[in-house]
Design a protein around this motif. Structure first.
Motif, PDB file in Angstrom:
ATOM      1  N   PRO A  72       0.812  -1.220   0.000  1.00  0.00           N
ATOM      2  CA  PRO A  72       0.000   0.000   0.000  1.00  0.00           C
ATOM      3  C   PRO A  72       0.844   1.268   0.000  1.00  0.00           C
ATOM      4  N   LEU A  73       0.295   2.286  -0.623  1.00  0.00           N
ATOM      5  CA  LEU A  73       0.879   3.617  -0.614  1.00  0.00           C
ATOM      6  C   LEU A  73      -0.225   4.563  -0.154  1.00  0.00           C
ATOM      7  N   ILE A  74       0.043   5.306   0.878  1.00  0.00           N
ATOM      8  CA  ILE A  74      -0.955   6.239   1.410  1.00  0.00           C
ATOM      9  C   ILE A  74      -0.463   7.660   1.156  1.00  0.00           C
ATOM     10  N   VAL A  75      -1.331   8.458   0.559  1.00  0.00           N
ATOM     11  CA  VAL A  75      -0.999   9.838   0.235  1.00  0.00           C
ATOM     12  C   VAL A  75      -2.091  10.741   0.805  1.00  0.00           C
ATOM     13  N   GLN A  76      -1.698  11.850   1.418  1.00  0.00           N
ATOM     14  CA  GLN A  76      -2.670  12.800   1.946  1.00  0.00           C
ATOM     15  C   GLN A  76      -2.329  14.197   1.457  1.00  0.00           C
ATOM     16  N   TRP A  77      -3.322  14.851   0.870  1.00  0.00           N
ATOM     17  CA  TRP A  77      -3.201  16.235   0.439  1.00  0.00           C
ATOM     18  C   TRP A  77      -4.617  16.795   0.447  1.00  0.00           C
ATOM     19  N   PRO A  78      -5.081  17.255   1.601  1.00  0.00           N
ATOM     20  CA  PRO A  78      -6.492  17.607   1.802  1.00  0.00           C
ATOM     21  C   PRO A  78      -7.095  18.547   0.758  1.00  0.00           C
ATOM     22  N   THR A  79      -6.337  19.487   0.215  1.00  0.00           N
ATOM     23  CA  THR A  79      -6.917  20.427  -0.750  1.00  0.00           C
ATOM     24  C   THR A  79      -6.956  19.881  -2.174  1.00  0.00           C
ATOM     25  N   LYS A  80      -6.305  18.756  -2.415  1.00  0.00           N
ATOM     26  CA  LYS A  80      -6.220  18.223  -3.784  1.00  0.00           C
ATOM     27  C   LYS A  80      -6.733  16.793  -3.931  1.00  0.00           C
ATOM     28  N   ILE A  81      -6.511  15.953  -2.927  1.00  0.00           N
ATOM     29  CA  ILE A  81      -6.861  14.535  -3.031  1.00  0.00           C
ATOM     30  C   ILE A  81      -8.074  14.257  -2.152  1.00  0.00           C
ATOM     31  N   LYS A  82      -9.098  13.694  -2.755  1.00  0.00           N
ATOM     32  CA  LYS A  82     -10.334  13.400  -2.031  1.00  0.00           C
ATOM     33  C   LYS A  82     -10.078  12.351  -0.950  1.00  0.00           C
ATOM     34  N   ALA A  83     -10.474  12.676   0.275  1.00  0.00           N
ATOM     35  CA  ALA A  83     -10.304  11.747   1.398  1.00  0.00           C
ATOM     36  C   ALA A  83     -11.033  10.448   1.107  1.00  0.00           C
ATOM     37  N   GLY A  84     -10.412   9.339   1.429  1.00  0.00           N
ATOM     38  CA  GLY A  84     -11.025   8.026   1.265  1.00  0.00           C
ATOM     39  C   GLY A  84     -10.988   7.490  -0.151  1.00  0.00           C
ATOM     40  N   SER A  85     -10.367   8.216  -1.066  1.00  0.00           N
ATOM     41  CA  SER A  85     -10.308   7.721  -2.442  1.00  0.00           C
ATOM     42  C   SER A  85      -9.337   6.541  -2.523  1.00  0.00           C
ATOM     43  N   SER A 126      -7.078   4.237  -5.342  1.00  0.00           N
ATOM     44  CA  SER A 126      -6.525   4.173  -6.686  1.00  0.00           C
ATOM     45  C   SER A 126      -5.951   2.787  -6.952  1.00  0.00           C
ATOM     46  N   HIS A 127      -6.031   2.370  -8.185  1.00  0.00           N
ATOM     47  CA  HIS A 127      -5.427   1.104  -8.609  1.00  0.00           C
ATOM     48  C   HIS A 127      -4.263   1.371  -9.559  1.00  0.00           C
ATOM     49  N   GLN A 128      -3.672   2.551  -9.444  1.00  0.00           N
ATOM     50  CA  GLN A 128      -2.558   2.948 -10.309  1.00  0.00           C
ATOM     51  C   GLN A 128      -1.288   2.200  -9.919  1.00  0.00           C
ATOM     52  N   PRO A 129      -0.737   1.383 -10.830  1.00  0.00           N
ATOM     53  CA  PRO A 129       0.570   0.790 -10.530  1.00  0.00           C
ATOM     54  C   PRO A 129       1.633   1.886 -10.486  1.00  0.00           C
ATOM     55  N   THR A 130       2.459   1.848  -9.479  1.00  0.00           N
ATOM     56  CA  THR A 130       3.501   2.852  -9.323  1.00  0.00           C
ATOM     57  C   THR A 130       4.728   2.217  -8.668  1.00  0.00           C
ATOM     58  N   LEU A 161       0.595  12.315 -10.435  1.00  0.00           N
ATOM     59  CA  LEU A 161      -0.226  13.355  -9.826  1.00  0.00           C
ATOM     60  C   LEU A 161      -1.656  13.337 -10.371  1.00  0.00           C
ATOM     61  N   SER A 162      -1.812  13.179 -11.681  1.00  0.00           N
ATOM     62  CA  SER A 162      -3.159  13.180 -12.258  1.00  0.00           C
ATOM     63  C   SER A 162      -4.003  12.049 -11.684  1.00  0.00           C
ATOM     64  N   ASN A 163      -3.388  10.922 -11.381  1.00  0.00           N
ATOM     65  CA  ASN A 163      -4.120   9.814 -10.780  1.00  0.00           C
ATOM     66  C   ASN A 163      -4.430  10.080  -9.317  1.00  0.00           C
ATOM     67  N   LEU A 164      -3.530  10.720  -8.603  1.00  0.00           N
ATOM     68  CA  LEU A 164      -3.790  11.029  -7.197  1.00  0.00           C
ATOM     69  C   LEU A 164      -4.968  11.988  -7.056  1.00  0.00           C
ATOM     70  N   ILE A 165      -5.072  12.931  -7.993  1.00  0.00           N
ATOM     71  CA  ILE A 165      -6.164  13.901  -7.972  1.00  0.00           C
ATOM     72  C   ILE A 165      -7.470  13.274  -8.453  1.00  0.00           C
ATOM     73  N   ASN A 166      -7.385  12.391  -9.444  1.00  0.00           N
ATOM     74  CA  ASN A 166      -8.559  11.701  -9.975  1.00  0.00           C
ATOM     75  C   ASN A 166      -8.220  10.221 -10.108  1.00  0.00           C
ATOM     76  N   ALA A 167      -8.595   9.433  -9.101  1.00  0.00           N
ATOM     77  CA  ALA A 167      -8.224   8.016  -9.039  1.00  0.00           C
ATOM     78  C   ALA A 167      -8.698   7.215 -10.239  1.00  0.00           C
ATOM     79  N   LYS A 168      -9.691   7.712 -10.964  1.00  0.00           N
ATOM     80  CA  LYS A 168     -10.179   6.989 -12.148  1.00  0.00           C
ATOM     81  C   LYS A 168      -9.255   7.174 -13.344  1.00  0.00           C
TER      82      LYS A 168
END
Length: 155
Positions: free
Chosen positions: A18-31, A33-37, A64-71
């Motif tokens: 797992p990778l956990i990222v937090q950026w309250p103004t940009k990344i929706k809480a609880g989102s 992602s299935h982005q391989p990284t 970054l684009s995936n972190l902002i929009n997990a889809k």
């Protein structure tokens, strides 16, 4: 657990963590992602977030684009290289791996043996399907070889 991690290092047991990222103004809480990284994506992603320039390169891409929009999944091929000059004290083997889409090929350097897994159908990598997918094995093995040669020639 330490020995299992080393032995499974190119399998999903050592790669899929797992990778956990937090950026309250940009990344929706609880989102989710299935982005391989891979860890080489951290620098381009952080740099992109700080100054707005995307610095995708040979050693990593901005997710970054995936972190902002997990889809928004960025399709890419990921490579691993783990050569050993002698057996590791925890086990494991000298080898590499490539993941492209749902496919993952693992190559053992000493024997040349390869294993192929369809991660969509078999995330635990229990069934090597290389025998029934020779064309995919050859394509992925060639991509892994070409990538490895491109990286090593730059050293």
């Amino acid at each position: 657990m330490g020995s299992e991690m080393c032995i499974r290092d190119r399998y999903e047991g050592g790669i899929r963590v797992p990778l956990i990222v937090q950026w309250p103004t940009k990344i929706k809480a609880g989102s989710l992602s299935h982005q391989p990284t891979v860890n080489t994506d951290f620098y381009p992603t952080i740099f992109h977030a700080i100054d707005g320039r995307n610095t995708d390169g040979k050693d990593g891409i901005s997710i970054l684009s995936n972190l902002i929009n997990a889809k928004h999944i960025i399709k890419r091929t990921i490579f691993w290289h783990y050569p050993l000059s002698k057996p590791h004290f925890l086990g494991g083997f000298s080898g590499g791996a490539i993941r492209e889409g749902d496919w993952k090929l693992i190559e053992k350097f000493e024997t040349g043996e390869t294993e192929l897994y369809n991660l969509k159908k078999d995330v635990s990598e229990q069934k090597d399907v290389s025998g029934g997918n020779v064309e995919i094995v050859n394509i992925l093995k060639n991509k892994l070889k070409n990538w490895r040669e491109s990286i090593l020639k730059d050293k």
